[in-house]
Design a protein around this motif. Structure first.
Motif, PDB file in Angstrom:
ATOM      1  N   UNK A   1       1.029  -1.341   0.044  1.00 59.62           N
ATOM      2  CA  UNK A   1      -0.017   0.027  -0.088  1.00 59.62           C
ATOM      3  C   UNK A   1       0.768   1.405   0.069  1.00 59.62           C
ATOM      4  N   UNK A   2       2.124   1.053   0.193  1.00 57.82           N
ATOM      5  CA  UNK A   2       3.001   2.208   0.352  1.00 57.82           C
ATOM      6  C   UNK A   2       4.039   1.983  -0.599  1.00 57.82           C
ATOM      7  N   UNK A   3       4.846   2.869  -0.898  1.00 57.79           N
ATOM      8  CA  UNK A   3       5.843   2.637  -1.922  1.00 57.79           C
ATOM      9  C   UNK A   3       7.290   3.315  -1.042  1.00 57.79           C
ATOM     10  N   UNK A   4       8.177   2.508  -0.666  1.00 58.84           N
ATOM     11  CA  UNK A   4       9.557   2.948  -0.012  1.00 58.84           C
ATOM     12  C   UNK A   4      10.454   3.627  -1.362  1.00 58.84           C
ATOM     13  N   UNK A   5      11.175   4.664  -0.990  1.00 52.73           N
ATOM     14  CA  UNK A   5      11.969   5.396  -1.825  1.00 52.73           C
ATOM     15  C   UNK A   5      13.367   5.691  -1.284  1.00 52.73           C
ATOM     16  N   UNK A   6      14.408   5.246  -2.077  1.00 54.24           N
ATOM     17  CA  UNK A   6      15.868   5.262  -1.819  1.00 54.24           C
ATOM     18  C   UNK A   6      16.320   6.878  -1.534  1.00 54.24           C
ATOM     19  N   UNK A   7      17.105   7.054  -0.763  1.00 48.58           N
ATOM     20  CA  UNK A   7      17.799   8.302  -0.502  1.00 48.58           C
ATOM     21  C   UNK A   7      19.377   8.068  -0.627  1.00 48.58           C
ATOM     22  N   UNK A   8      19.957   9.167   0.053  1.00 55.78           N
ATOM     23  CA  UNK A   8      21.241   9.140  -0.243  1.00 55.78           C
ATOM     24  C   UNK A   8      22.290   8.198   0.888  1.00 55.78           C
ATOM     25  N   UNK A   9      23.603   8.555   0.582  1.00 54.41           N
ATOM     26  CA  UNK A   9      24.315   7.505   1.587  1.00 54.41           C
ATOM     27  C   UNK A   9      24.973   8.299   2.776  1.00 54.41           C
ATOM     28  N   UNK A  10      25.136   8.047   3.940  1.00 56.14           N
ATOM     29  CA  UNK A  10      25.475   8.943   4.941  1.00 56.14           C
ATOM     30  C   UNK A  10      26.111   8.050   6.048  1.00 56.14           C
ATOM     31  N   UNK A  11      26.707   8.354   7.032  1.00 60.52           N
ATOM     32  CA  UNK A  11      27.341   7.494   8.090  1.00 60.52           C
ATOM     33  C   UNK A  11      26.166   7.896   9.554  1.00 60.52           C
ATOM     34  N   UNK A  12      25.660   6.676   9.939  1.00 59.08           N
ATOM     35  CA  UNK A  12      24.955   6.731  11.242  1.00 59.08           C
ATOM     36  C   UNK A  12      25.546   5.917  12.283  1.00 59.08           C
ATOM     37  N   UNK A  13      25.148   6.374  13.394  1.00 60.39           N
ATOM     38  CA  UNK A  13      25.273   5.512  14.691  1.00 60.39           C
ATOM     39  C   UNK A  13      24.107   4.445  15.078  1.00 60.39           C
ATOM     40  N   UNK A  14      24.469   3.491  15.176  1.00 61.81           N
ATOM     41  CA  UNK A  14      23.503   2.465  15.878  1.00 61.81           C
ATOM     42  C   UNK A  14      23.896   1.761  16.860  1.00 61.81           C
ATOM     43  N   UNK A  15      23.169   1.378  17.831  1.00 67.62           N
ATOM     44  CA  UNK A  15      23.340   0.629  18.870  1.00 67.62           C
ATOM     45  C   UNK A  15      24.251  -0.668  18.424  1.00 67.62           C
ATOM     46  N   UNK A  16      25.255  -0.834  19.533  1.00 68.33           N
ATOM     47  CA  UNK A  16      26.162  -1.967  19.237  1.00 68.33           C
ATOM     48  C   UNK A  16      25.347  -3.476  19.026  1.00 68.33           C
ATOM     49  N   UNK A  17      25.682  -4.121  18.593  1.00 65.36           N
ATOM     50  CA  UNK A  17      25.176  -5.536  18.556  1.00 65.36           C
ATOM     51  C   UNK A  17      25.988  -6.316  19.558  1.00 65.36           C
TER      52      UNK A  17
END
Length: 232
Positions: free
Chosen positions: A216-232
């Motif tokens: 029902x919704x269409x995802x769209x791709x954006x740009x490339x960047x660095x992000x912090x995510x929680x450590x696994x």
């Protein structure tokens, strides 16, 4: 979702300075760790530490920068050559997170500056003792330091009706994707994912979001960047 070392590395959480102190034969060694993103930032932190603890005899340092740890500098700050800055650097480069140890992966800590402040206690430690003291102070500080994974990411966003946003966000999180803060606009909620910058991961994210939203919704791709995510 496993993280490929080619698109990620480990960093300190961007917060206040992390500290840990040890004492050896009456000498005090205060290790201070800080997240930095440039040589200027590292040198500013070293200078501030020297000003704050001007009563100490030595302010030895080591810092690493960049996803591939391409920049590194050390200083013995008056200690015998090779007994402080380089052991500190070796401790930074060899450090592994609990997950890396468990999976027998290489350490990849970067964007970090370590300063060890020494107040001389009147007893000489010798070259070996200094190496152990400076490396040990940094190693013990790292054991309790808050860590995150910094990931080179492709953004994927989808505009959702407000009534569906909460449910779909929960489903996406449950599927194991990293979700960035949702933006709420007047007519829609914009859900954004940070996906590892690899073709297979991007396609998997597109397929998953399309499936979870029943098309029902269409995802769209954006740009490339660095992000912090929680450590696994």
């Amino acid at each position: 979702m496993p993280i490929d070392p080619n698109v990620s590395y480990t960093v300190l959480r961007a917060s206040s300075v992390h500290e840990h102190e040890i004492e050896i034969k009456k000498s005090r060694f205060l290790a201070l760790l800080k997240r930095v993103d440039s040589e200027d930032g590292a040198r500013d932190f070293i200078a501030c530490t020297k000003a704050q603890y001007r009563d100490a005899r030595h302010h030895c340092s080591a810092f690493l920068l960049g996803p591939t740890r391409e920049t590194g500098r050390t200083s013995d700050d008056g200690e015998p050559s090779g007994t402080a800055g380089m052991p500190m650097m070796q401790t930074l480069t060899s450090h592994k997170s609990p997950t890396q140890r468990e999976q027998e992966l290489e350490g990849d800590l970067s964007d970090i500056c370590a300063v060890v402040v020494r107040w001389f206690g009147g007893v000489k430690l010798g070259a070996g003792g200094l190496v152990r003291a400076y490396s040990g102070a940094v190693a013990e500080a790292l054991e309790t330091a808050p860590l995150k994974t910094r990931m080179r990411s492709r953004s994927l966003s989808v505009r959702l009706d407000h009534s569906d946003a909460g449910r779909i966000e929960d489903d996406v999180r449950t599927a194991g994707f990293t979700v960035l803060p949702t933006s709420y606009e007047a007519d829609a909620a914009v859900l954004t994912l940070a996906v590892p910058d690899r073709e297979t991961d991007v396609q998997e994210a597109l397929d998953t979001v399309t499936s979870l939203t029943a098309g029902n919704y269409t995802p769209e791709l954006g740009g490339v960047d660095w992000h912090d995510i929680p450590s696994l």
